[in-house]
Design an enzyme around this catalytic site. Structure first.
Site, mmCIF file in Angstrom:
data_model
loop_
_atom_site.group_PDB
_atom_site.id
_atom_site.type_symbol
_atom_site.label_atom_id
_atom_site.label_comp_id
_atom_site.label_asym_id
_atom_site.label_seq_id
_atom_site.Cartn_x
_atom_site.Cartn_y
_atom_site.Cartn_z
ATOM 1 C CD GLU A 293 -2.876 -1.237 -0.101
ATOM 2 O OE1 GLU A 293 -3.142 -0.233 -0.738
ATOM 3 O OE2 GLU A 293 -3.067 -2.298 -0.380
ATOM 4 C CB CYS A 327 -1.413 6.859 2.746
ATOM 5 S SG CYS A 327 -2.625 6.021 3.761
HETATM 6 P P1 NAD Z 1 9.076 5.369 2.970
HETATM 7 O O1 NAD Z 1 8.708 4.902 1.689
HETATM 8 O O2 NAD Z 1 9.957 6.257 3.194
HETATM 9 O O3 NAD Z 1 9.425 4.248 4.051
HETATM 10 C C1 NAD Z 1 8.550 3.138 4.340
HETATM 11 C C2 NAD Z 1 9.485 1.972 4.732
HETATM 12 O O4 NAD Z 1 10.230 1.491 3.665
HETATM 13 C C3 NAD Z 1 10.109 2.383 6.063
HETATM 14 O O5 NAD Z 1 10.378 1.179 6.766
HETATM 15 C C4 NAD Z 1 11.676 2.604 5.297
HETATM 16 O O6 NAD Z 1 12.667 2.418 6.095
HETATM 17 C C5 NAD Z 1 11.515 1.721 4.088
HETATM 18 N N1 NAD Z 1 12.568 2.029 3.189
HETATM 19 C C6 NAD Z 1 12.820 3.201 2.688
HETATM 20 N N2 NAD Z 1 13.707 3.106 1.611
HETATM 21 C C7 NAD Z 1 13.791 1.840 1.216
HETATM 22 C C8 NAD Z 1 14.435 1.333 0.075
HETATM 23 N N3 NAD Z 1 15.297 1.700 -0.576
HETATM 24 N N4 NAD Z 1 14.402 0.056 0.043
HETATM 25 C C9 NAD Z 1 13.541 -0.739 1.212
HETATM 26 N N5 NAD Z 1 13.098 -0.007 2.188
HETATM 27 C C10 NAD Z 1 13.222 1.068 2.312
HETATM 28 O O7 NAD Z 1 7.698 5.972 3.587
HETATM 29 P P2 NAD Z 1 7.344 6.679 4.988
HETATM 30 O O8 NAD Z 1 7.601 8.147 4.642
HETATM 31 O O9 NAD Z 1 7.639 5.772 6.252
HETATM 32 O O10 NAD Z 1 5.658 6.885 4.889
HETATM 33 C C11 NAD Z 1 5.008 7.591 4.095
HETATM 34 C C12 NAD Z 1 4.540 7.075 2.641
HETATM 35 O O11 NAD Z 1 3.877 5.984 3.097
HETATM 36 C C13 NAD Z 1 3.807 7.938 1.975
HETATM 37 O O12 NAD Z 1 3.989 7.816 0.772
HETATM 38 C C14 NAD Z 1 2.322 7.466 2.233
HETATM 39 O O13 NAD Z 1 1.524 7.470 1.210
HETATM 40 C C15 NAD Z 1 2.713 5.805 2.223
HETATM 41 N N6 NAD Z 1 1.693 5.461 2.778
HETATM 42 C C16 NAD Z 1 0.580 4.629 2.526
HETATM 43 C C17 NAD Z 1 -0.452 4.136 3.075
HETATM 44 C C18 NAD Z 1 -1.344 3.167 2.266
HETATM 45 O O14 NAD Z 1 -2.212 2.382 2.801
HETATM 46 N N7 NAD Z 1 -1.573 3.248 0.888
HETATM 47 C C19 NAD Z 1 -0.568 4.018 4.376
HETATM 48 C C20 NAD Z 1 0.463 4.784 5.127
HETATM 49 C C21 NAD Z 1 1.594 5.271 4.410
#
Ligand code: NAD
Length: 541
Positions: A293, A327
């Protein structure tokens, strides 16, 4: 195997406490907050029965007071990730073979621990570490996680109940095996409930999990692990590894027993993970389940028939609660010309009435954004809007990072419906409005559909049934969660299963049995009672 068809306790949504002045819960959470804010927590890796302190640490700083340190978390080396995978695999057969009602009891107990003794600890950790006011914390780190845990148990039994037809000659049975291997859960900073649910939902279905929380959610992640342990999740079933996301992910995705990923976070990260899974496909013993998601550019469309007060409230709550870091947060709005002046005045009045600051002061509606990277990104877009001849800042546009990452909720009006802040996910308290001519309603719906790559949430606000029906049809593919006469945030487990399509994710609907089905591999068992003893069919004469 069970010795009865057990009925699980009916799942009910956890009531949201009010935290009104003078309430017992307000006093309790404030006391807990003060205590935790002045302490110094040390978050280890949780691998099997070990709590590992690697000595490589990073600080935990509250977003609203970033020079203050409330703790540190230890980060993993590659060898720790490998150890976590092995420990998970070693725990697999006992956990997978445990009767489902035993697994259910563990997670029902976790729900009850959060509803009772851990409620304010998890809320306070979320307020301090993720910058939520008490209401935003309560609906997330108390109610939503409790709901996920309770409803998922009920959904699991619904999945088990659904069985194929049989007759007197043969009995057809379906059993739901966990995936063969281990599941990798990667979670975002913005919801403690998602952080808990992503590993727990896969584990409930019998899987073993390696979980990597976000660097910006470590305080509440640690409390979740404490709760899982006290609830009786056996050692090795959920292992928490913190640290470099690329190293952790690359190590996991190159393992032959990797069998699924449960991801929530940004779109570009998910796409990069999907690409790596593709590259490694010949390594795996089984096709991995890929559930993600991701981002959103969520919209509110207001028709000329809408009540301006309803529109303004939906915009203000939808765009600015938790500083727009949901999100589902409204970040682009399309308002009909004839109601715009009223909506604008009401919205500006509301935004100017916001109090901004620490979550400890319960009068604050707005707190800080999560970290400096987010602050800088928001400032960049706000400054560009100030000098653009296609944009005007109606309210907000100020910021201050001296103590915390504070960005004033900002409304931009644009004359260009494809202006950069109408298309790009900013993930902060910035709402961009495009005002359309009343007679262009239908074309505006086409614009909504074609403006962003995302399809997560959206709303239509109108009292005209034909306008509502047209929007429902035309916007069919641009939101996985579509709201009529409401804001586009606030999905509740068991009521509005959540998820989006296009670049917003695989739409496997967290908080529903559709999601749980991704964590099982069904086995059909056909048992024939009187098998044939002659190969010749009657038609052979
Ligand atoms: P992010 O993508 O920066 O991080 C999410 C997770 O991925 C973290 O644990 C992070 O450490 C990890 N991560 C970061 N870079 C990575 C890489 N290169 N490889 C593997 N893992 C990696 O997101 P965030 O800032 O924590 O959260 C915000 C984002 O999440 C927004 O885009 C938001 O829309 C989305 N979000 C979506 C939903 C949904 O249900 N659609 C819900 C909550 C948040």
């Amino acid at each position: 195997m069970g010795k009865g068809f057990f009925q699980v306790p009916p799942a009910v949504n956890e009531p949201v406490k009010s935290y009104a002045p003078g309430s017992a819960e307000r006093e309790e959470v404030l006391n807990t907050y003060k205590k935790m804010f002045s302490e110094h927590v040390e978050v280890p890796l949780y691998i099997g029965n070990k709590e590992i302190k690697t000595g490589n640490t990073s600080p935990i700083n509250p977003p609203h007071d970033h020079k203050h340190e409330v703790g540190i978390y230890h980060t993993a080396e590659k060898s720790h990730v490998e150890e976590a995978i092995q420990v998970a695999l070693d725990a697999r057969s006992a956990w997978a073979d445990l009767p489902w009602e035993q697994r259910a009891a563990v997670f029902l107990k976790a729900a009850e621990l959060i509803a009772g003794p851990y409620r304010q600890k998890l809320n306070a950790a979320t307020m301090i570490g993720q910058g939520k006011n008490i209401y935003q914390a309560e609906i997330d780190s108390a109610c939503e996680i409790i709901d996920f845990l309770r409803f998922n148990v009920e959904y699991m039994t619904q999945i088990f109940e659904e069985q194929p037809e049989s007759d007197s000659t043969a009995w057809n049975r379906v059993e739901h095996r966990p995936l063969e291997g281990f599941v990798y859960a990667i979670t975002p900073f913005n919801f403690t409930a998602i952080a808990g649910n992503l590993p727990a939902s896969a584990a409930l279905m019998g899987n073993v999990v390696v979980w990597k929380p976000s660097d910006s959610q470590m305080y509440s992640a640690n409390v979740l692990m404490e709760i899982f342990k006290e609830a009786g999740v056996p050692d090795g079933v959920i292992n928490m590894v913190n640290g470099d996301p690329v190293m952790v992910t690359d190590t996991i995705l190159s393992h032959p027993d990797f069998s699924g990923i449960h991801f929530t976070g940004s779109t570009h990260v998910f796409k990069s993970i999907w690409g790596k899974i593709g590259q490694n496909i010949h390594t795996y013993k089984t096709y991995p389940r890929i559930v993600g998601e991701t981002g959103g550019k969520d919209f509110i469309v207001a028709h000329k028939s809408a009540n301006p007060q309803v529109v303004a409230t939906a915009l203000v709550r939808g765009a600015f609660e938790y500083q727009g870091q949901k999100c589902s947060a409204a970040s682009r709005a399309y308002i009909s010309r004839s109601i715009w002046n009223d909506v604008k005045d009401l919205m500006i009045e509301d935004v100017n009435s916001f109090k901004i600051g620490s979550p400890e002061d319960m009068g604050n509606f707005i707190n800080a954004v999560i970290h400096e990277g987010s602050f800088d990104k928001l400032v960049h877009y706000i400054e560009r809007a100030k000098t653009s001849d296609e944009a005007e800042i109606l309210v907000g546009g100020t910021y201050d990072k001296s103590k915390g990452w504070f960005v004033h909720p900002t409304v931009i009006e644009t004359t260009n419906p494809k202006y950069e802040t109408m298309e790009t996910e900013l993930f902060g308290p910035v709402l961009t409005v495009y005002v359309y001519e009343d007679e262009n309603y239908e074309e505006t719906l086409d614009l909504v559909d074609s403006t962003s790559e995302y399809a997560l949430t959206g709303s239509i606000i109108s009292t005209d049934r034909y306008a509502v029906a047209l929007a429902t049809k035309k916007l069919e593919n641009c939101a996985g969660n579509f709201y009529i006469n409401d804001k586009c945030t606030g999905a509740v487990v068991g009521r509005q299963p959540f998820g989006g399509a296009r670049a917003s994710g695989t739409n496997d609907k967290a908080g529903s049995k559709l999601n749980l089905l991704r964590w099982t591999s069904p086995r059909l068992i056909k048992e024939t009672f009187d098998p044939p003893k002659d190969y010749r069919y009657p038609f052979l004469g």
